[in-house]
Design a protein around this motif. Structure first.
Motif, PDB file in Angstrom:
ATOM      1  N   SER A  68       0.832  -1.201   0.000  1.00 32.97           N
ATOM      2  CA  SER A  68       0.000   0.000   0.000  1.00 32.97           C
ATOM      3  C   SER A  68       0.868   1.253   0.000  1.00 32.97           C
ATOM      4  O   SER A  68       1.831   1.354   0.764  1.00 32.97           O
ATOM      5  CB  SER A  68      -0.910   0.022   1.229  1.00 32.97           C
ATOM      6  N   ALA A  69       0.487   2.214  -0.843  1.00 33.63           N
ATOM      7  CA  ALA A  69       1.198   3.495  -0.868  1.00 33.63           C
ATOM      8  C   ALA A  69       0.958   4.270   0.429  1.00 33.63           C
ATOM      9  O   ALA A  69       1.667   5.225   0.732  1.00 33.63           O
ATOM     10  CB  ALA A  69       0.735   4.329  -2.061  1.00 33.63           C
ATOM     11  N   MET A  70      -0.052   3.867   1.203  1.00 36.48           N
ATOM     12  CA  MET A  70      -0.350   4.557   2.466  1.00 36.48           C
ATOM     13  C   MET A  70       0.474   3.995   3.629  1.00 36.48           C
ATOM     14  O   MET A  70       0.470   4.569   4.710  1.00 36.48           O
ATOM     15  CB  MET A  70      -1.835   4.405   2.808  1.00 36.48           C
ATOM     16  N   SER A  71       1.131   2.856   3.439  1.00 31.39           N
ATOM     17  CA  SER A  71       1.872   2.228   4.537  1.00 31.39           C
ATOM     18  C   SER A  71       3.180   2.975   4.791  1.00 31.39           C
ATOM     19  O   SER A  71       3.722   3.616   3.901  1.00 31.39           O
ATOM     20  CB  SER A  71       2.141   0.757   4.214  1.00 31.39           C
ATOM     21  N   ARG A  72       3.693   2.879   6.020  1.00 36.61           N
ATOM     22  CA  ARG A  72       4.896   3.604   6.409  1.00 36.61           C
ATOM     23  C   ARG A  72       5.805   2.697   7.245  1.00 36.61           C
ATOM     24  O   ARG A  72       5.338   1.766   7.897  1.00 36.61           O
ATOM     25  CB  ARG A  72       4.545   4.844   7.242  1.00 36.61           C
ATOM     26  N   VAL A  73       7.098   3.052   7.269  1.00 39.19           N
ATOM     27  CA  VAL A  73       8.108   2.201   7.886  1.00 39.19           C
ATOM     28  C   VAL A  73       8.638   2.820   9.177  1.00 39.19           C
ATOM     29  O   VAL A  73       8.800   4.038   9.276  1.00 39.19           O
ATOM     30  CB  VAL A  73       9.278   1.988   6.898  1.00 39.19           C
ATOM     31  N   GLY A  74       8.896   1.968  10.159  1.00 39.68           N
ATOM     32  CA  GLY A  74       9.582   2.396  11.372  1.00 39.68           C
ATOM     33  C   GLY A  74      10.702   1.411  11.690  1.00 39.68           C
ATOM     34  O   GLY A  74      10.663   0.255  11.271  1.00 39.68           O
ATOM     35  N   VAL A  75      11.686   1.890  12.405  1.00 42.54           N
ATOM     36  CA  VAL A  75      12.733   1.005  12.918  1.00 42.54           C
ATOM     37  C   VAL A  75      12.880   1.337  14.390  1.00 42.54           C
ATOM     38  O   VAL A  75      13.221   2.470  14.741  1.00 42.54           O
ATOM     39  CB  VAL A  75      14.082   1.222  12.207  1.00 42.54           C
ATOM     40  N   MET A  76      12.558   0.363  15.251  1.00 40.22           N
ATOM     41  CA  MET A  76      12.731   0.638  16.679  1.00 40.22           C
ATOM     42  C   MET A  76      13.773  -0.296  17.263  1.00 40.22           C
ATOM     43  O   MET A  76      13.936  -1.424  16.818  1.00 40.22           O
ATOM     44  CB  MET A  76      11.407   0.543  17.456  1.00 40.22           C
ATOM     45  N   VAL A  77      14.516   0.217  18.232  1.00 40.64           N
ATOM     46  CA  VAL A  77      15.405  -0.643  19.007  1.00 40.64           C
ATOM     47  C   VAL A  77      14.838  -0.701  20.422  1.00 40.64           C
ATOM     48  O   VAL A  77      14.257   0.266  20.910  1.00 40.64           O
ATOM     49  CB  VAL A  77      16.856  -0.116  19.022  1.00 40.64           C
ATOM     50  N   THR A  78      14.971  -1.887  21.035  1.00 45.15           N
ATOM     51  CA  THR A  78      14.427  -2.060  22.387  1.00 45.15           C
ATOM     52  C   THR A  78      15.232  -3.110  23.139  1.00 45.15           C
ATOM     53  O   THR A  78      15.824  -4.003  22.516  1.00 45.15           O
ATOM     54  CB  THR A  78      12.940  -2.480  22.355  1.00 45.15           C
ATOM     55  N   ASP A  79      15.231  -3.034  24.461  1.00 45.37           N
ATOM     56  CA  ASP A  79      15.879  -4.072  25.277  1.00 45.37           C
ATOM     57  C   ASP A  79      14.841  -4.965  25.942  1.00 45.37           C
ATOM     58  O   ASP A  79      15.149  -5.684  26.882  1.00 45.37           O
ATOM     59  CB  ASP A  79      16.820  -3.442  26.312  1.00 45.37           C
ATOM     60  N   SER A  80      13.587  -4.929  25.442  1.00 45.27           N
ATOM     61  CA  SER A  80      12.518  -5.751  26.019  1.00 45.27           C
ATOM     62  C   SER A  80      12.062  -6.823  25.034  1.00 45.27           C
ATOM     63  O   SER A  80      11.540  -6.508  23.956  1.00 45.27           O
ATOM     64  CB  SER A  80      11.330  -4.859  26.394  1.00 45.27           C
ATOM     65  N   ALA A  81      12.226  -8.095  25.413  1.00 43.12           N
ATOM     66  CA  ALA A  81      11.758  -9.198  24.563  1.00 43.12           C
ATOM     67  C   ALA A  81      10.230  -9.185  24.465  1.00 43.12           C
ATOM     68  O   ALA A  81       9.657  -9.526  23.419  1.00 43.12           O
ATOM     69  CB  ALA A  81      12.241 -10.532  25.124  1.00 43.12           C
ATOM     70  N   TYR A  82       9.562  -8.771  25.536  1.00 46.30           N
ATOM     71  CA  TYR A  82       8.084  -8.674  25.532  1.00 46.30           C
ATOM     72  C   TYR A  82       7.623  -7.657  24.479  1.00 46.30           C
ATOM     73  O   TYR A  82       6.645  -7.878  23.760  1.00 46.30           O
ATOM     74  CB  TYR A  82       7.606  -8.266  26.929  1.00 46.30           C
ATOM     75  N   VAL A  83       8.364  -6.560  24.367  1.00 48.07           N
ATOM     76  CA  VAL A  83       8.022  -5.556  23.355  1.00 48.07           C
ATOM     77  C   VAL A  83       8.229  -6.133  21.955  1.00 48.07           C
ATOM     78  O   VAL A  83       7.390  -5.951  21.065  1.00 48.07           O
ATOM     79  CB  VAL A  83       8.844  -4.260  23.561  1.00 48.07           C
ATOM     80  N   VAL A  84       9.317  -6.881  21.750  1.00 49.00           N
ATOM     81  CA  VAL A  84       9.573  -7.452  20.422  1.00 49.00           C
ATOM     82  C   VAL A  84       8.459  -8.436  20.054  1.00 49.00           C
ATOM     83  O   VAL A  84       7.894  -8.378  18.956  1.00 49.00           O
ATOM     84  CB  VAL A  84      10.942  -8.162  20.359  1.00 49.00           C
ATOM     85  N   ALA A  85       8.115  -9.323  20.986  1.00 49.07           N
ATOM     86  CA  ALA A  85       7.060 -10.305  20.702  1.00 49.07           C
ATOM     87  C   ALA A  85       5.738  -9.589  20.424  1.00 49.07           C
ATOM     88  O   ALA A  85       4.982  -9.971  19.523  1.00 49.07           O
ATOM     89  CB  ALA A  85       6.913 -11.271  21.877  1.00 49.07           C
ATOM     90  N   SER A  86       5.458  -8.532  21.178  1.00 49.35           N
ATOM     91  CA  SER A  86       4.216  -7.781  20.963  1.00 49.35           C
ATOM     92  C   SER A  86       4.238  -7.075  19.595  1.00 49.35           C
ATOM     93  O   SER A  86       3.206  -7.014  18.915  1.00 49.35           O
ATOM     94  CB  SER A  86       4.022  -6.747  22.071  1.00 49.35           C
ATOM     95  N   MET A  87       5.409  -6.553  19.211  1.00 54.93           N
ATOM     96  CA  MET A  87       5.526  -5.916  17.889  1.00 54.93           C
ATOM     97  C   MET A  87       5.259  -6.939  16.782  1.00 54.93           C
ATOM     98  O   MET A  87       4.668  -6.617  15.751  1.00 54.93           O
ATOM     99  CB  MET A  87       6.907  -5.281  17.700  1.00 54.93           C
ATOM    100  N   HIS A  88       5.707  -8.193  16.991  1.00 50.82           N
ATOM    101  CA  HIS A  88       5.409  -9.269  16.034  1.00 50.82           C
ATOM    102  C   HIS A  88       3.905  -9.396  15.826  1.00 50.82           C
ATOM    103  O   HIS A  88       3.443  -9.584  14.705  1.00 50.82           O
ATOM    104  CB  HIS A  88       5.906 -10.606  16.596  1.00 50.82           C
TER     105      HIS A  88
END
Ligand code: GTP
Ligand code: SPV
Ligand code: MN
Length: 580
Positions: A125-145
């Motif tokens: 989609s031309a409306m979609s956008r990209v982010g790059v986040m860094v985190t030290d929380s595995a819970y945050v990574v799994a939630s982002m998945h």
């Protein structure tokens, strides 16, 4: 330099600041998710839910002081304070870099820094956008998945080397004293430290898709809104799409997947929290859901109130701060069963009546949207879905009727800007206090709210036939505090009236605040409600309204001359209509 080189350089800078022991790039694969889960089961971040009725479901217990968004610690860091506006906390970018940079400096020492490239919106989609986040929380990574599209798919959607929002997140020491959620829209950057909670830590959601997103949307001529998106299918098989803004914990998830109590009508779910809306080439507004999962409120979710949600959270779900039964099932207030003996509360203590709620009032589930039984076939359409109507809804015991329709676009924008609501457990602070929450965006608009109203007014001039705008309130109460309207599946009756108005098929009375249905303008077949209660839910009380306008005038005054004339005029016209 290739696109990824630029991202790599940005990640190196983030690592230079936070000094992690290891850096891991995430690919978004199932194997990666499973590795993260195993690791969290090992260190106690996740607990298994042993019941065979909940396969691949886990419980996370947060720090007891990290259970909701913290608006008082959330900042917009623009060069000019006026650009953040009077309703946002503001910090000068240099001050923020010093104060919050101090907390992030070395925050990941001997920890793993996960690099999470994520895509907001459907692939292609031309409306979609990209982010790059860094985190030290595995819970945050799994939630982002679960909540976003993670991995190579994100990087492949970058349109240029700098086409991404950077986010740095660290749990820090989880102390509210050292917690900040800071946004630098001019630098396309988010810094979040001291919280692992959803809206503070899953940076794709409120920070990117709403606060930075709304800033970009204004620059680029689109809308980033705190809205669900649904399609109502009528008995003829026609699907009409609506987008509805409601404050946190005020009914978006429920409305987006409701099971209609009206035979022949069916709700299709496109999104439950955020909508990105563009003006299409054909002059029609088109909306995408930037997320791919739901982070929903658990309490009061039951087979009676939200059967689709109950079905979708029975597998592959992470529950946060719910209670757990001796048989290893999640439990919360309003789930539809009595608290079983041997219940463990959200903090891991044996629960006893009189100990307060077993689940935290803001306990949540995180689940892939694809598991929702009512997910719309069109939910990942790269073109988005055409929006025929907007709904602004809030939580008010008095004043606002069950539903009303604006006279025209500008009146509807005024109506949204004037919205008040009772606060909920989704934010830390006092619950049930009435405050102004224009378009449910008070905590999420990344720029001056007066300019946001102006942007909405401008959008109306760019579409030949702008969508109709409606206001709803499921939460009006009688003298003894009981809800007047049954809500939930019966809200389909209100949706039907809204869609019939759009298609020119339903009647209404003209009142000083807009068009309001009379009792017999609503489809009431099969509804057990006393006529005087319905009457009360639909009534427009002049005195209450006049009183509420005083407070609204105060709210508007803080914007000074930046407040658009059409908004001020909406207030003046309403006052005139109420007094003549
Ligand atoms: P966020 O995820 O915080 O943005 O919230 P949301 O707007 O998606 O809220 P959600 O649908 O999860 O609603 C949360 C609360 O509102 C729960 O306590 C629900 O039971 C209650 N609620 C939702 N719809 C209705 C309704 O029609 N009537 C009544 N009385 N309560 C409702
Ligand atoms: C809200 O508070 O509006 C939510 C939950 O949708 S959170 O993502 O935590 O902000
Ligand atoms: Mn929300």
């Amino acid at each position: 330099m290739s696109l990824t080189n630029f991202v790599e350089r940005w990640v190196d800078e983030a690592a230079g600041l936070t000094e992690p022991g290891r850096v891991t790039w995430c690919d978004g694969s199932k194997a990666e998710y499973e590795r993260l889960v195993d690791q969290m089961l090992g260190d106690g971040t996740l607990l298994p839910l042993e019941s065979p009725a909940y396969p691949n479901c886990y419980l996370h217990r947060s720090h007891p002081s990290d259970v909701a968004r913290t608006e008082q610690l959330t900042y917009i860091c623009t060069r000019s304070r006026l650009d953040a506006g009077p309703t946002n906390n503001w910090m000068a970018p240099d001050d923020a870099r010093r104060r919050i940079g101090g907390l992030l400096h070395g925050a990941m020492r001997s920890r793993t820094m996960y690099v999470v490239p994520y895509l907001m919106g459907p692939p292609g989609s031309a409306m979609s956008r990209v982010g790059v986040m860094v985190t030290d929380s595995a819970y945050v990574v799994a939630s982002m998945h679960l909540m976003t599209r993670v991995g190579g798919v994100a990087l492949s959607h970058m349109r240029s080397a700098e086409d991404f929002i950077g986010g740095v997140h660290s749990l820090g020491d989880l102390s509210p004293e050292r917690r900040f959620i800071a946004h630098f829209p001019e630098q396309r950057l988010i810094w979040s430290v001291g919280s692992g909670y959803g809206g503070n830590a899953l940076l794709g959601k409120k920070c990117h898709a709403l606060r930075i997103g709304s800033w970009q949307a204004r620059e680029e001529g689109w809308l980033a809104e705190h809205m669900l998106i649904l399609g109502l299918e009528d008995p003829e098989g026609r699907v009409t799409y609506l987008a509805a803004a409601m404050p946190s914990a005020s009914g978006k998830t429920n409305l987006s997947m409701l099971v209609s109590k009206l035979p022949g009508y069916r709700v299709w779910t496109v999104g439950d929290d955020i909508a990105w809306i563009h003006v299409g080439d054909d002059g029609q507004l088109r909306a995408i859901n930037p997320e791919r999962g739901f982070f929903g409120v658990a309490p009061q979710t039951s087979p009676a109130t939200n059967p689709n949600a109950m079905a979708m959270v029975s597998a592959n779900t992470i529950f946060t701060n719910v209670a757990v039964t001796p048989s290893g099932e999640p439990w919360w207030e309003g789930i539809g069963t009595e608290p079983p003996a041997g219940l463990t509360d959200w903090q891991g203590r044996p629960w006893a009546s009189g100990n307060g709620p077993a689940a935290h009032p803001n306990a949540r589930f995180t689940v892939p949207a694809s598991q929702c039984p009512s997910i719309a076939p069109s939910w990942e359409d790269p073109q988005g879905v055409p929006i025929s109507g907007f709904i602004f809804g809030s939580r008010l015991a008095r004043v606002a009727p069950l539903v009303s329709e604006a006279f025209d676009w500008n009146h509807g924008v005024f109506m949204g800007s004037a919205m008040g609501t009772e606060t909920t457990a989704a934010i830390t602070g006092k619950v049930g206090v009435v405050r102004r929450d224009p378009m449910a965006m008070l905590p999420f608009c990344g720029y001056n709210m007066a300019d946001y109203f102006a942007h909405w007014l401008r959008i109306g001039t760019r579409v030949p036939r702008p969508p109709r705008i409606f206001r709803v309130n499921w939460f009006r109460r009688d003298g003894s505090g009981r809800f007047l309207w049954p809500g939930y599946g019966d809200n389909a009756r209100v949706l039907k009236w809204i869609v019939d108005r759009i298609h020119g098929k339903a009647d209404a009375a003209e009142t000083p605040i807009g068009y309001v249905p009379r009792s017999n303008d609503l489809e009431l077949d099969g509804l057990d409600i006393a006529p005087e209660r319905l009457q009360a839910a639909l009534s427009v009380e002049r005195d209450e309204w006049i009183e509420s306008l005083h407070d609204l005038g105060e709210f508007y005054r803080q914007f000074g001359s930046r407040l658009p004339a059409a908004i001020q005029e909406g207030l003046a016209q309403t006052a005139r209509r109420l007094t003549t």
